[in-house]
Motif scaffolding. Sequence first.
Motif, mmCIF file in Angstrom:
data_model
loop_
_atom_site.group_PDB
_atom_site.id
_atom_site.type_symbol
_atom_site.label_atom_id
_atom_site.label_comp_id
_atom_site.label_asym_id
_atom_site.label_seq_id
_atom_site.Cartn_x
_atom_site.Cartn_y
_atom_site.Cartn_z
ATOM 1 N N GLU A 107 0.814 -1.161 -0.068
ATOM 2 C CA GLU A 107 0.014 0.209 0.021
ATOM 3 C C GLU A 107 0.865 1.254 -0.059
ATOM 4 O OE1 GLU A 107 -3.341 0.879 -0.018
ATOM 5 O OE2 GLU A 107 -3.478 -1.132 -0.691
ATOM 6 N N ARG A 110 2.262 2.174 -3.390
ATOM 7 C CA ARG A 110 1.519 2.890 -4.293
ATOM 8 C C ARG A 110 1.421 4.358 -4.101
ATOM 9 N NH1 ARG A 110 -1.540 -1.723 -2.977
ATOM 10 N NH2 ARG A 110 -2.086 -3.294 -4.809
ATOM 11 N N ARG A 111 1.857 4.767 -2.984
ATOM 12 C CA ARG A 111 1.830 6.102 -2.524
ATOM 13 C C ARG A 111 3.241 6.679 -3.012
ATOM 14 N NH1 ARG A 111 -1.849 3.601 -0.376
ATOM 15 N NH2 ARG A 111 -3.641 4.344 0.628
ATOM 16 N N VAL A 113 4.944 6.133 -5.628
ATOM 17 C CA VAL A 113 5.209 6.483 -7.075
ATOM 18 C C VAL A 113 5.031 8.054 -7.534
ATOM 19 C CG1 VAL A 113 4.237 4.362 -7.622
ATOM 20 C CG2 VAL A 113 2.748 6.310 -7.581
ATOM 21 N N ILE A 130 4.543 -2.743 -8.717
ATOM 22 C CA ILE A 130 3.607 -1.555 -8.458
ATOM 23 C C ILE A 130 4.530 -0.218 -8.889
ATOM 24 C CG2 ILE A 130 2.784 0.242 -6.733
ATOM 25 C CD1 ILE A 130 1.938 -2.182 -5.170
ATOM 26 N N ALA A 134 4.721 1.998 -12.501
ATOM 27 C CA ALA A 134 4.470 3.540 -12.538
ATOM 28 C C ALA A 134 5.206 4.139 -13.660
ATOM 29 C CB ALA A 134 4.781 4.121 -11.150
#
Length: 274
Positions: A107, A110-111, A113, A130, A134
Motif C-alpha cells: 500500500e 502505491r503512494r 510512485v 507497483i 508507474a
Amino acid sequence: MLAQQRQSAILDRVRSAGGVRVTDLATEFGVSDMTIRRDLETLHDRGLLAKVHGGATAAGPSSTDEPGFHAKSVRQLPEKAAIADRAARLVRPGAAVALSAGTTTAELARRLVDVPGLTVVTNSLPVAEILHGAGRPDQTVVLTGGVRTPSDALVGPLAVGAVRRLHLDLLFLGVHGITERAGFTTPNLMEAEIDRALVAAADRLVVLADHTKWGTVGISSIVELAAAHVLVSDEALPPPARRVLGEQVGELIMAKATRAGRATRTPTSEETAT
C-alpha cells in the motif's frame, strides 16, 4: 477477587505481553498455581488463549502459519491505507529507501510512485511490480532476487547478500506479529533473515503494523521493539499495546482510518522545518 475478575485480568496480561507464566500469575494474584491452571484451562476452553507448558500464550494461528499475499491483502484495508498515508509523509525526494515484503508496504508503494528521485530496494515482488508499473524514469527500483515465499517475498542467501552491500536512509518494515517479549516477528525463518539484513542496512527503521498484529507471535523474531525509530499503527490499537509501544519505540504514530481508507495528518515540527 472473584474467579471471573481474575480471569479477565489474566486475559489482559496475555494480550498485553503475548504470554504469561503460571508462577508469575500465582504470585501476582496471591493464589495457588493450581488455581491459575484452572483459570487458564477455562480461558483455553473458551478459545481466548492457548495453554502451553508452564503458562499460556495469546490465542491465534500457529507461529509458523503464513497466509499468502492475496489472502492478507483483503484484511484491514482501511487501516492499511491510513497507515500507508501516514508513512508516505516520512519519505523525502531523492532518498534511498527499502520496503520489506507485506501488504501494508505494498500500500505504501502505491503512494511512493509520486515521490521524485527515489531509489527503492525491496524483496517484495508486488512492491516491485507497483513501482515498475508507474514507469517513472527518475525512480530506481532494486529487486533483491532470491527464493519466493507464500507472501511473495524473496528470501535466501542471494537476497541477504545483495542487501548487506547496501546503505539505506530508511526501511519500512512490515511484520506478522508484535509482543513485548518477542518484539517484531515473522512466521518464516528465511524471511526473518532478510528482514534483519534490511534493518542493519538502514539508518532508520519504520515499522508498519495494524492493530491486529499486537499479541500475535511468529516463530522468528526480527528485532526487539526498541529497535524501531517509528511505529505507524491505527487507532484501534488497544491501550495496553499503546502503553508498551509508547515506552519502547522511538515514536508511536496512530493513523485514523476513514470510510475511504485514507488518513488525515498534521505535519510534525520536523517536517514543517524541512
